[in-house]
Design a protein around this motif. Sequence first.
Motif, PDB file in Angstrom:
ATOM      1  N   LEU A   1      -8.206  -5.357  -7.419  1.00 14.74           N
ATOM      2  CA  LEU A   1      -9.341  -4.036  -6.938  1.00 14.74           C
ATOM      3  C   LEU A   1     -10.069  -3.710  -8.020  1.00 14.74           C
ATOM      4  CD1 LEU A   1      -6.551  -2.053  -4.905  1.00 14.74           C
ATOM      5  CD2 LEU A   1      -8.171  -3.536  -3.898  1.00 14.74           C
TER       6      LEU A   1
ATOM      7  N   GLY B   1      -1.646  -8.535  -1.742  1.00 14.57           N
ATOM      8  CA  GLY B   1      -2.659  -9.027  -1.658  1.00 14.57           C
ATOM      9  C   GLY B   1      -2.902 -10.042  -2.935  1.00 14.57           C
TER      10      GLY B   1
ATOM     11  N   GLN C   1      -3.156   5.404  -2.730  1.00 13.33           N
ATOM     12  CA  GLN C   1      -4.271   4.663  -2.229  1.00 13.33           C
ATOM     13  C   GLN C   1      -5.551   4.721  -3.241  1.00 13.33           C
ATOM     14  OE1 GLN C   1      -4.079   5.072   2.598  1.00 13.33           O
ATOM     15  NE2 GLN C   1      -5.168   6.747   1.618  1.00 13.33           N
TER      16      GLN C   1
ATOM     17  N   ASP D   1      -9.814   4.172  -3.421  1.00 16.10           N
ATOM     18  CA  ASP D   1     -11.128   3.797  -2.881  1.00 16.10           C
ATOM     19  C   ASP D   1     -11.957   2.623  -4.003  1.00 16.10           C
ATOM     20  OD1 ASP D   1     -10.998   5.474  -0.713  1.00 16.10           O
ATOM     21  OD2 ASP D   1     -11.538   7.329  -2.094  1.00 16.10           O
TER      22      ASP D   1
ATOM     23  N   THR E   1      -0.562  -4.586   2.675  1.00 11.90           N
ATOM     24  CA  THR E   1      -0.673  -4.281   3.667  1.00 11.90           C
ATOM     25  C   THR E   1       0.592  -4.261   4.238  1.00 11.90           C
ATOM     26  OG1 THR E   1      -0.540  -6.541   4.223  1.00 11.90           O
ATOM     27  CG2 THR E   1      -2.755  -5.857   3.918  1.00 11.90           C
TER      28      THR E   1
ATOM     29  N   SER F   1     -12.282  -4.990  -3.043  1.00  6.79           N
ATOM     30  CA  SER F   1     -11.220  -5.915  -3.309  1.00  6.79           C
ATOM     31  C   SER F   1     -11.945  -7.356  -3.496  1.00  6.79           C
ATOM     32  CB  SER F   1     -10.655  -6.296  -2.010  1.00  6.79           C
ATOM     33  OG  SER F   1      -9.839  -7.464  -1.975  1.00  6.79           O
TER      34      SER F   1
ATOM     35  N   GLY G   1     -13.484   0.135   0.530  1.00 11.55           N
ATOM     36  CA  GLY G   1     -12.284   0.409   1.326  1.00 11.55           C
ATOM     37  C   GLY G   1     -11.409   1.304   0.660  1.00 11.55           C
ATOM     38  N   THR G   2     -10.349   1.955   1.556  1.00 10.16           N
ATOM     39  CA  THR G   2      -9.517   2.691   0.975  1.00 10.16           C
ATOM     40  C   THR G   2      -8.083   1.924   1.192  1.00 10.16           C
ATOM     41  OG1 THR G   2     -10.355   4.977   1.540  1.00 10.16           O
ATOM     42  CG2 THR G   2      -8.163   4.891   1.189  1.00 10.16           C
ATOM     43  N   TYR G   3      -7.584   1.321  -0.107  1.00 12.63           N
ATOM     44  CA  TYR G   3      -6.770   0.460  -0.157  1.00 12.63           C
ATOM     45  C   TYR G   3      -5.261   0.912  -0.643  1.00 12.63           C
ATOM     46  CZ  TYR G   3     -10.399  -3.200   0.220  1.00 12.63           C
ATOM     47  OH  TYR G   3     -11.548  -4.031   0.646  1.00 12.63           O
TER      48      TYR G   3
ATOM     49  N   THR H   1      -3.538  -4.851  -7.109  1.00 10.21           N
ATOM     50  CA  THR H   1      -3.754  -5.488  -5.840  1.00 10.21           C
ATOM     51  C   THR H   1      -3.358  -4.656  -4.624  1.00 10.21           C
ATOM     52  OG1 THR H   1      -3.452  -7.564  -4.527  1.00 10.21           O
ATOM     53  CG2 THR H   1      -1.416  -6.530  -5.644  1.00 10.21           C
ATOM     54  N   ALA H   2      -4.158  -4.982  -3.451  1.00 11.41           N
ATOM     55  CA  ALA H   2      -3.913  -3.974  -2.469  1.00 11.41           C
ATOM     56  C   ALA H   2      -2.607  -4.512  -1.559  1.00 11.41           C
ATOM     57  CB  ALA H   2      -5.103  -4.020  -1.357  1.00 11.41           C
TER      58      ALA H   2
END
Length: 358
Positions: free
Chosen positions: A213, A209, A262, A264, A252, A267, A274-276, A249-250
């Motif tokens: 976070l 990402g 992960q 909580d 994907t 972003s 969210g849960t990233y 950073t998250a």
Amino acid sequence: MARTNLLKGIGVFAIVVIVVVGATAATGTLLSGASPSGDTEAPAYDSGLLPTAVDDSGTVEPPQSDETKTVVIDQSHGNAVGESDMEPLVDALIESGHDVRFYSGGTDSGFGGGTGGLSSGGSGLNATLRSADAFVVANPASAYTSGEINGIESFADAGGRVLLLADPVPPSASTQSIPVNIPIGTGSGTATTPGQPTNLAANFGISFGAGYLFDMENNANNYQRIYADPSGDDALTAGADRLVFDDATALTTDADATPIVQSDAQSSATRRDGTYPVAVRTDSVVAIGNTEFLAPDSATVADNDAFVSNIASFLVTGDKQPGVPEPADAATGPGTGTGGFGDQPDTTPTLPGNGTSP
């Protein structure tokens, strides 16, 4: 009559003196913090903003393995992370007898030889990977070529361990297929703007990402210093019940990659709770959206030491086939061998830790 007025004047003057002296004494008492009873200890003001202590007494343990392995850390792409930034990991590997080499393009410099000695040599990236067991990429400032990507993919398919690390991209950085940033300064002390191995990670179904976070309420004394927890029971998170990441950073992923850590949080890119995923794994490839946790002042915080120890073990417990990626030839073409720096299969020095001397 005159005497009466004089006595009145003296009385008024005495009263004024008494009031002034009394007020001065009271003011002195207040300023000194003393109470009327003579107690000079005033209670401290409790603002409710005192920092919460976060344990930082951990120790990064050397990995256990049956043979000496070679770990190559990339510095050939303007990487904005150096040896001192990941010293606990490097020290743990060396302490257990493994070889750590920093690949800078034309020259590989490393610590190891099975005994912690310095070794060096010149080769292309893919030629260097042939006699390596693990490859580490952190904050590259330039993209990987198609030849390098093919070589690294072959390396991972053959059992080589790959660790991809990246921090959030600064807002001012270019964001094309990969941020291409200009180094600042020259020589061994060169600093670069962090980038991300975007096109390399995408080959393994992983994406870093752009935003960071944060958590305004539950954090390790800074809103960007977030807590994270294991997801599942991967060996990489054994003993790591609570982790701390600063400026993470998250990630994907596609269906082939599994989140292993992960958080909580929110972003900065979307401002959404969210849960990233912060760390993911797919077979022999691990990607983590942070590098700061490897630094000396972060690796021992909370359970980060267990996580770093597990990463060291991950890097040296694979079973990589020697000679992969294969040299370029008429059948394979340059895409699997050149790596953008030239391929020298006959002259590449054998890396320490593979059964021969450097």
